[in-house]
Design a protein around this motif. Structure first.
Motif, mmCIF file in Angstrom:
data_model
loop_
_atom_site.group_PDB
_atom_site.id
_atom_site.type_symbol
_atom_site.label_atom_id
_atom_site.label_comp_id
_atom_site.label_asym_id
_atom_site.label_seq_id
_atom_site.Cartn_x
_atom_site.Cartn_y
_atom_site.Cartn_z
ATOM 1 N N ASN A 10 77.931 3.272 -51.823
ATOM 2 C CA ASN A 10 78.257 1.850 -51.659
ATOM 3 C C ASN A 10 78.581 1.480 -50.214
ATOM 4 O O ASN A 10 79.479 0.681 -49.941
ATOM 5 C CB ASN A 10 79.427 1.470 -52.573
ATOM 6 N N GLY A 11 77.834 2.065 -49.299
ATOM 7 C CA GLY A 11 77.997 1.716 -47.900
ATOM 8 C C GLY A 11 79.154 2.389 -47.199
ATOM 9 O O GLY A 11 79.452 2.060 -46.048
ATOM 10 N N VAL A 12 79.810 3.345 -47.880
ATOM 11 C CA VAL A 12 80.951 4.046 -47.309
ATOM 12 C C VAL A 12 80.621 5.526 -47.175
ATOM 13 O O VAL A 12 80.234 6.180 -48.147
ATOM 14 C CB VAL A 12 82.217 3.875 -48.169
ATOM 15 N N LEU A 13 80.760 6.059 -45.981
ATOM 16 C CA LEU A 13 80.550 7.482 -45.708
ATOM 17 C C LEU A 13 81.899 8.192 -45.782
ATOM 18 O O LEU A 13 82.856 7.798 -45.117
ATOM 19 C CB LEU A 13 79.933 7.662 -44.324
ATOM 20 N N GLU A 14 81.970 9.237 -46.610
ATOM 21 C CA GLU A 14 83.201 10.017 -46.769
ATOM 22 C C GLU A 14 82.962 11.426 -46.247
ATOM 23 O O GLU A 14 82.051 12.111 -46.689
ATOM 24 C CB GLU A 14 83.620 10.077 -48.239
ATOM 25 N N ARG A 15 83.805 11.856 -45.292
ATOM 26 C CA ARG A 15 83.644 13.189 -44.708
ATOM 27 C C ARG A 15 84.966 13.950 -44.723
ATOM 28 O O ARG A 15 85.984 13.437 -44.243
ATOM 29 C CB ARG A 15 83.132 13.082 -43.264
ATOM 30 N N GLY A 20 92.487 22.170 -36.812
ATOM 31 C CA GLY A 20 93.235 23.405 -36.972
ATOM 32 C C GLY A 20 93.171 23.818 -38.422
ATOM 33 O O GLY A 20 92.085 23.908 -39.011
ATOM 34 N N ASP A 21 94.327 24.027 -39.049
ATOM 35 C CA ASP A 21 94.341 24.381 -40.466
ATOM 36 C C ASP A 21 94.791 23.216 -41.345
ATOM 37 O O ASP A 21 95.125 23.407 -42.518
ATOM 38 C CB ASP A 21 95.235 25.600 -40.707
ATOM 39 N N VAL A 22 94.772 21.997 -40.793
ATOM 40 C CA VAL A 22 95.198 20.812 -41.553
ATOM 41 C C VAL A 22 93.971 20.086 -42.088
ATOM 42 O O VAL A 22 93.123 19.638 -41.313
ATOM 43 C CB VAL A 22 96.031 19.866 -40.677
ATOM 44 N N PRO A 23 93.849 19.955 -43.424
ATOM 45 C CA PRO A 23 92.692 19.266 -43.994
ATOM 46 C C PRO A 23 92.886 17.757 -44.048
ATOM 47 O O PRO A 23 93.998 17.255 -44.249
ATOM 48 C CB PRO A 23 92.611 19.844 -45.408
ATOM 49 N N GLY A 24 91.782 17.032 -43.861
ATOM 50 C CA GLY A 24 91.832 15.586 -43.922
ATOM 51 C C GLY A 24 90.526 15.030 -44.451
ATOM 52 O O GLY A 24 89.577 15.761 -44.745
ATOM 53 N N VAL A 25 90.490 13.710 -44.598
ATOM 54 C CA VAL A 25 89.267 13.025 -45.027
ATOM 55 C C VAL A 25 89.123 11.760 -44.188
ATOM 56 O O VAL A 25 90.112 11.099 -43.852
ATOM 57 C CB VAL A 25 89.307 12.700 -46.536
ATOM 58 N N LEU A 26 87.875 11.453 -43.836
ATOM 59 C CA LEU A 26 87.557 10.288 -43.018
ATOM 60 C C LEU A 26 86.563 9.418 -43.756
ATOM 61 O O LEU A 26 85.511 9.895 -44.190
ATOM 62 C CB LEU A 26 86.962 10.740 -41.680
ATOM 63 N N THR A 55 91.926 6.482 -51.826
ATOM 64 C CA THR A 55 90.502 6.157 -51.867
ATOM 65 C C THR A 55 90.279 4.649 -51.991
ATOM 66 O O THR A 55 89.453 4.060 -51.289
ATOM 67 C CB THR A 55 89.827 6.883 -53.036
ATOM 68 N N GLY A 56 91.054 4.021 -52.883
ATOM 69 C CA GLY A 56 90.894 2.582 -53.078
ATOM 70 C C GLY A 56 91.240 1.776 -51.845
ATOM 71 O O GLY A 56 90.509 0.852 -51.468
ATOM 72 N N ARG A 57 92.363 2.111 -51.196
ATOM 73 C CA ARG A 57 92.751 1.378 -49.995
ATOM 74 C C ARG A 57 91.751 1.603 -48.871
ATOM 75 O O ARG A 57 91.405 0.669 -48.127
ATOM 76 C CB ARG A 57 94.151 1.805 -49.557
ATOM 77 N N ALA A 58 91.293 2.843 -48.734
ATOM 78 C CA ALA A 58 90.325 3.144 -47.673
ATOM 79 C C ALA A 58 89.036 2.366 -47.874
ATOM 80 O O ALA A 58 88.484 1.787 -46.918
ATOM 81 C CB ALA A 58 90.046 4.642 -47.632
ATOM 82 N N GLU A 59 88.525 2.332 -49.092
ATOM 83 C CA GLU A 59 87.277 1.619 -49.348
ATOM 84 C C GLU A 59 87.438 0.127 -49.081
ATOM 85 O O GLU A 59 86.509 -0.523 -48.573
ATOM 86 C CB GLU A 59 86.829 1.876 -50.784
ATOM 87 N N ALA A 68 87.233 2.455 -39.674
ATOM 88 C CA ALA A 68 87.322 3.809 -40.223
ATOM 89 C C ALA A 68 88.753 4.058 -40.699
ATOM 90 O O ALA A 68 89.707 3.442 -40.204
ATOM 91 C CB ALA A 68 86.932 4.836 -39.170
ATOM 92 N N VAL A 69 88.899 4.967 -41.665
ATOM 93 C CA VAL A 69 90.210 5.310 -42.228
ATOM 94 C C VAL A 69 90.306 6.824 -42.332
ATOM 95 O O VAL A 69 89.375 7.471 -42.826
ATOM 96 C CB VAL A 69 90.415 4.683 -43.619
#
Length: 244
Positions: A10-15, A20-26, A55-59, A68-69
């Motif tokens: 839906n037009g949103v790229l999730e990566r 380092g050793d800290v996981p995140g999502v963009l 996820t909802g707020r980011a979208e 970007a979020v």
């Protein structure tokens, strides 16, 4: 910074990524773009970077603003292991809840401990994200534990230009909040069973910002209306760039 997985919908790229050793999502517009504004978002206690609220707020922000979020798993949350200290604090919280005792003092103490580790992690992640091209204006959005981490982060990080906070006690954040002068939007639940109304108002009052808005809604702690997420989108569009 290393990207480890990628999906698009839906037009949103999730990566997924690690710093380092800290996981995140963009999350970002699938169409791309240069020098995009970036909203850093902190999740609540006991949840994780891809919780439905995140996820909802980011979208909403990606679709509504074209920004970007980014979200990091807080220490002891999501894909990060718990320490012995985490386990002790969680056990004390669970015991207090089972006995019907106030959990506020425990949450405040534990979240302050997590913030000491999380603030430098967030600053390192922001460095990496800007090096990766997300070097537009920066905002912060975090409620509950996201406020406990976000207030000291915002006070320490001059790149953050606007922030949305709420749903937390004034201790020990009020003194730090006095140093924050950027535009603020603050959410408060009028009938919060955990955070007394006067406590929420005290934290809002502590911010040194000339532009700050209080959003008080009827309801309990977990009944924050979903339309407050839409208000946050409009807030960031005003302060970080034009709305799409």
């Amino acid at each position: 910074m290393h990207f480890t997985a990628e999906t698009s919908s839906n037009g949103v790229l999730e990566r997924d990524f690690t710093v380092g050793d800290v996981p995140g999502v963009l999350w970002s517009p699938a169409a791309g773009g240069e020098h995009l504004p970036l909203v850093l978002m902190g999740h609540g206690g006991g949840t994780h970077k891809k919780a439905p609220a995140m996820t909802g707020r980011a979208e909403r922000i990606v679709a509504g603003c074209g920004f970007a979020v980014a979200v990091l798993d807080a220490p002891g949350h999501g894909d990060r292991p718990r320490t012995a200290h985490d386990e002790r604090e969680i056990a004390v919280m669970q015991a207090a809840m089972a006995a019907g005792e106030p959990v506020g003092p425990i949450v405040v103490r534990y979240n302050a401990h997590l913030a000491e580790q999380a603030v430098p992690e967030w600053r390192a992640a922001l460095d990496a994200l800007q090096d990766a091209g997300f070097d537009g204006p920066v905002g912060y959005f975090g409620l509950n534990m996201g406020t406990a981490i976000g207030v000291p982060l915002t006070a320490a990080e001059p790149r953050i230009a606007a922030a949305v906070f709420g749903l937390f006690w004034p201790e020990p954040l009020a003194e730090t909040a006095k140093r924050i002068t950027i535009p603020i939007e603050f959410a408060l639940q009028w009938d919060d069973e955990h955070i007394p109304r006067e406590a929420g108002l005290a934290l809002f009052d502590a911010f040194g910002s000339k532009e700050k808005s209080l959003h008080a809604n009827a309801g309990a702690h977990k009944e924050l209306p979903r339309f407050e997420a839409d208000s946050a989108v409009r807030f960031f569009a005003r302060h970080l760039g034009g709305a799409r």
